[in-house]
Structures are given as structure tokens and as C-alpha cells.
Write an enzyme that holds these catalytic residues in place. Structure first.
Site, PDB file in Angstrom:
ATOM      1  N   PHE A  11       0.844  -1.195   0.000  1.00 23.42           N
ATOM      2  CA  PHE A  11       0.000   0.000   0.000  1.00 23.42           C
ATOM      3  C   PHE A  11       0.883   1.251   0.000  1.00 23.42           C
ATOM      4  CE2 PHE A  11      -3.798   2.175   2.312  1.00 23.42           C
ATOM      5  CZ  PHE A  11      -4.260   2.664   1.105  1.00 23.42           C
ATOM      6  N   GLY A  12       1.886   1.234  -0.893  1.00 19.85           N
ATOM      7  CA  GLY A  12       2.759   2.397  -1.029  1.00 19.85           C
ATOM      8  C   GLY A  12       2.211   3.362  -2.066  1.00 19.85           C
ATOM      9  N   LYS A 105       9.564  -5.844 -11.822  1.00 21.88           N
ATOM     10  CA  LYS A 105      10.454  -6.207 -12.923  1.00 21.88           C
ATOM     11  C   LYS A 105      11.702  -6.928 -12.447  1.00 21.88           C
ATOM     12  CE  LYS A 105      11.475  -1.613 -12.030  1.00 21.88           C
ATOM     13  NZ  LYS A 105      10.497  -0.594 -11.590  1.00 21.88           N
ATOM     14  N   GLU A 129       2.216  -5.590 -16.953  1.00 28.43           N
ATOM     15  CA  GLU A 129       2.347  -4.411 -17.817  1.00 28.43           C
ATOM     16  C   GLU A 129       3.057  -3.261 -17.117  1.00 28.43           C
ATOM     17  OE1 GLU A 129       2.627  -2.551 -20.977  1.00 28.43           O
ATOM     18  OE2 GLU A 129       1.138  -4.147 -21.245  1.00 28.43           O
ATOM     19  N   LYS A 206      14.115  -4.324 -17.214  1.00 30.49           N
ATOM     20  CA  LYS A 206      13.052  -4.104 -18.195  1.00 30.49           C
ATOM     21  C   LYS A 206      13.455  -4.626 -19.567  1.00 30.49           C
ATOM     22  CE  LYS A 206      11.730   0.019 -15.597  1.00 30.49           C
ATOM     23  NZ  LYS A 206      11.772   1.495 -15.556  1.00 30.49           N
ATOM     24  N   GLY A 303       5.561   6.939 -11.693  1.00 25.33           N
ATOM     25  CA  GLY A 303       4.569   7.812 -11.081  1.00 25.33           C
ATOM     26  C   GLY A 303       3.340   7.042 -10.635  1.00 25.33           C
TER      27      GLY A 303
END
Length: 438
Positions: A11-12, A105, A129, A206, A303
């Protein structure tokens, strides 16, 4: 199915964004799924701090296993990051028949084969995603929308922190890397310990996932050549600009028959290249498919809202499948788990590209001819040579741009150049992506 129940672990910042979307866009999501989408449980070690979103406190728990074992929860969202306990929680969720969505990732890059095989064995899906390029739907595009294509070339800016730093260095002549890094930390774009970003580790994770999706080659990050931006000098940024280039931390994948060139390092791009215009904290992916030609994907790579949007995209895809009573419509990496790629990765020593070289040499007759002679001995021809100043008593920077050359030849030549009495230190080497320079 009468509703889709979601369990959230972590819950960050992004977790709070997920809760926000589920609350504010509830009607839109339910209309698109066809059944209610309900947040059933939230697990986090800290359940007291205010996250700035409205949440029923009865949903909160510090025990993540309650989430993965709750029989009413059909989709588990893992947003705690790292290897453990994230991996154990995901595997436990699979054992309990849960679909999983993650932005992790690092875990998938290092332990992907184990995780994907476990999902396949359990007959459930895993969506990730949000693990690459934030809110840009690049993985779904590669896995589904562009499935008809062989990918000849992929160039990608995958880390907003590095892109912010390089953009600032380019737009403010003379500013140092350390100065810009400090500014990035003050603005919240860089962590207190920025090593994962500036040393290329985050981007490499990634890159591994993109390589798996586009070429079916599954390798750990340590198999890929990785260089970060920690040693980028303002002089090289200025010289790149003088040659009409911009320096970007670039993930590169190129197809060479059955084999693939995959690497990550600072790269000089022509100023008119689409990715050279991707500035600040934004990400960009430029690719060429043999059927669709050139494609550019651009957007925020990190973000709260953008990453949470990608998470919810996976959640809704799984909710739709669950509502229809099905799962596993598309394999997570776009290939069946039994698929074994025939190609292999090329070693960095095998690549052929153009180079930017900077040496510090004494301004004396014959020095540059010695350097050029060593390069010539190793089949490296020069496109341009620039000396920026003259000093009879000190070494001065000299910059060379080369035509196409083999990495192994260049490295041998640079090692010989560094041993010349009139040269200080090892040459600075930056690779160039410019098809007009060949």
C-alpha cells in the site's frame, strides 16, 4: 461470476494509486467488465499512515498470506517489490488458484522462468504491464497487437531518472552529473541511493522482459552488457551537441539472423531521432517491425497514477477472463511455456557500430598520427576528429567519431592508445546509433 474481488499487497505510492482508481473510476471499470470489481483486502506492514486515499480500514491487514489464501479473492496485486517475500507470496497465490498482477520487474527478470512456469502449471495468469515503461502499454502491444511482426530493431529509454539527468545536462551547459543528480533527488525523481537507476540495473531488468516478449530469448540480466550514466561528463554532452547528437541511456535490441544483439548503455542519438526528443522523466520505445515499419511509444515511465493505470489494465483483463470463466488466453511472454528460442545473444565484443572516442593527449607533433595509426591497424576508420583547445604543457581533449567498427577491435585499439606516453588515461568510449554515419 457475480463480482471480481481483488487483494492488494503493498500500500505504497502505486498501491494508493490502485485504490484511487478503483474508487474514483468504479462505474467505468464495472461497465467495462460487466460485473462489480471490488477491493476485498489490503496488506502492508504499515497500516497506520495516511496514503491520501479513502479506504475502509477493515480491509487492512499486516498479514499478506491472508490475502493470497482468501478464497473470495480472485486477483492478487503484488506491489511490494524485491525478491522476497514477493516471490513466495506470488507462488502461494498461484497454488490457491489466484490470478496475479505485479509491477515487479526485478523479480521477473531474475526469476521469471520459475514464476511463469508456476503460473502455467497452476492454470492461472500473471500480468506485469506496469513492470516496463509505467503507463505505456508496450508489453501488451508487443505480446498481442504486434504479434505478426519480426522485430528488427528496438531502441528504448526505460528509466525516467536517467533521462531527467541527461536532459538537464544537455540543456544546462557545464552542469555536472552530481549537481543534476542532487536536483533529481530533491524533486523526488531519484532515490537517496540512486544506484539501481543510474547504474542501469532498473533498465536492464526491463530490457530482459522486452527481449523475452520480442524474441523468445529468456536470459538473466547478468547476460546483458550494461553500462550506467554515472561517468557521463559535461564535456562529452557538449561535444555530442556540437556533432548534432544527444546522449541517452538506451536499451538496444537488434536482430541479426537467428541471433540477437541486446545491450544497455549511454548512446549518442541524432538530434532529429524521435527518441532524442523524449526528455525529462518520460520514457520512449522506438521499434521497427518487418510488417508495420517504425513505431514510437511515448509516455510517463513512472509515477503513481500512470503505473497504477497499467496495473488496473491487467486487473481488468483478468477480471474479464474470470467473468467468462476462462484464463490463460495469451501466454504471459507471448510464447508457449514449452517454446525454446533457437537464437542466442551476441557478445558485446561481436557488435559492429559507430563510436565516439575522447582521449587526453599532449599537444605535440605526431601524437594524433600515432593514435590514428593504431586505430587503422585495427580496421577502424575515422569520420571526424576535433581538438577543442591547445596547450603546450598539458594534455587536451581530442574527440574522434568512427565509421562502423567491431567492438573487439576498438577495445584492443583503445587499450594500446592508453599505453602511449603522450596520452593520459584510458579513452572515453560512447557508442553511436546513426545509420547515416556508416
Amino acid at each position: 461470476m457475480k463480482e471480481v474481488s481483488i487483494g492488494l499487497i503493498g500500500f505504497g505510492t502505486v498501491g494508493a494509486g490502485v485504490v484511487q482508481i478503483l474508487e474514483e473510476n468504479r462505474d467505468v471499470l464495472e461497465a467495462r467488465v460487466g460485473v462489480p470489481v471490488r477491493l476485498k483486502r489490503i496488506a502492508d506492514l504499515n497500516i497506520e499512515s495516511d496514503r491520501g486515499v479513502k479506504v475502509d480500514r477493515s480491509l487492512l491487514t499486516t498479514n499478506a498470506m491472508e490475502v493470497v489464501r482468501d478464497p473470495e479473492i480472485s486477483v492478487v496485486v503484488e506491489l511490494i517489490g524485491g525478491y522476497e517475500p514477493a516471490k513466495s507470496l506470488i507462488l502461494e497465490a498461484f497454488k490457491n488458484g489466484k490470478q496475479v498482477v505485479t509491477a515487479n520487474k526485478a523479480l521477473l527478470a531474475e526469476h521469471g522462468p520459475e514464476v511463469f512456469q508456476a503460473a502455467h502449471k497452476a492454470g492461472v495468469d500473471i500480468g506485469f504491464e506496469a513492470a516496463v515503461a509505467g503507463g505505456i502499454p508496450i508489453l501488451r502491444s508487443l505480446r498481442e497487437g504486434l504479434v505478426a511482426n519480426r522485430f528488427d530493431k528496438i531502441l528504448a529509454i526505460l528509466n525516467g531518472t536517467c533521462n531527467f539527468i541527461l536532459t538537464a545536462m544537455d540543456s544546462t551547459p557545464g552542469v555536472s552529473f552530481d549537481e543534476v543528480l542532487k536536483k533529481a533527488q530533491e524533486l523526488g525523481y531519484a532515490e537517496a541511493d540512486p544506484a539501481l537507476d543510474i547504474d542501469g540495473i532498473d533498465s536492464a531488468h526491463k530490457l530482459v522482459l522486452v527481449l523475452s516478449l520480442t524474441h523468445g530469448i529468456r536470459v538473466p540480466p547478468r547476460s546483458i552488457h550494461v553500462e550506467g550514466i554515472r561517468n557521463i561528463d559535461p564535456f562529452d554532452v557538449a561535444m555530442a551537441h556540437e556533432f548534432s547528437y544527444k546522449i541517452k541511456l538506451l536499451a538496444i535490441i537488434r536482430r541479426d539472423g537467428d541471433n540477437v544483439d541486446a545491450r544497455l548503455h549511454p548512446t549518442l542519438l541524432p538530434e532529429d531521432h524521435p527518441l532524442a526528443r523524449v526528455d525529462g522523466v518520460f520514457n520512449g520505445i522506438f521499434l521497427h517491425g518487418d510488417m508495420v515499419g517504425d513505431q514510437l511509444f511515448y509516455g510517463r515511465g513512472a509515477g503513481r497514477e500512470s503505473t497504477a493505470s497499467a496495473v488496473i489494465g491487467d486487473v481488468i483483463e483478468m477480471a474479464r477472463s474470470a467473468a467468462r470463466g476462462e484464463a490463460g488466453r495469451v501466454p504471459p511472454l507471448g510464447y508457449p511455456e514449452s517454446w525454446k528460442a533457437s537464437g542466442k545473444l551476441k557478445n558485446i565484443s561481436e557488435i559492429v557500430t559507430n563510436y565516439y572516442l575522447r582521449i587526453k593527449a599532449m599537444d605535440r607533433p605526431g601524437v594524433l598520427s600515432k593514435v590514428a595509426g593504431i586505430l587503422g591497424e585495427h580496421q577502424i576508420s575515422l569520420h571526424s576528429v576535433v581538438q577543442k583547445s591547445r596547450q603546450s604543457s598539458a594534455a587536451v581533449p581530442v574527440v574522434f567519431l568512427t565509421h562502423l567498427a567491431k567492438e573487439a577491435d576498438l577495445q584492443i585499439a583503445c587499450e594500446k592508445i592508453s599505453r602511449l606516453d603522450d596520452v593520459e588515461g584510458a579513452p572515453v568510449i560512447l557508442r553511436i546509433e546513426d545509420e547515416t554515419l556508416n
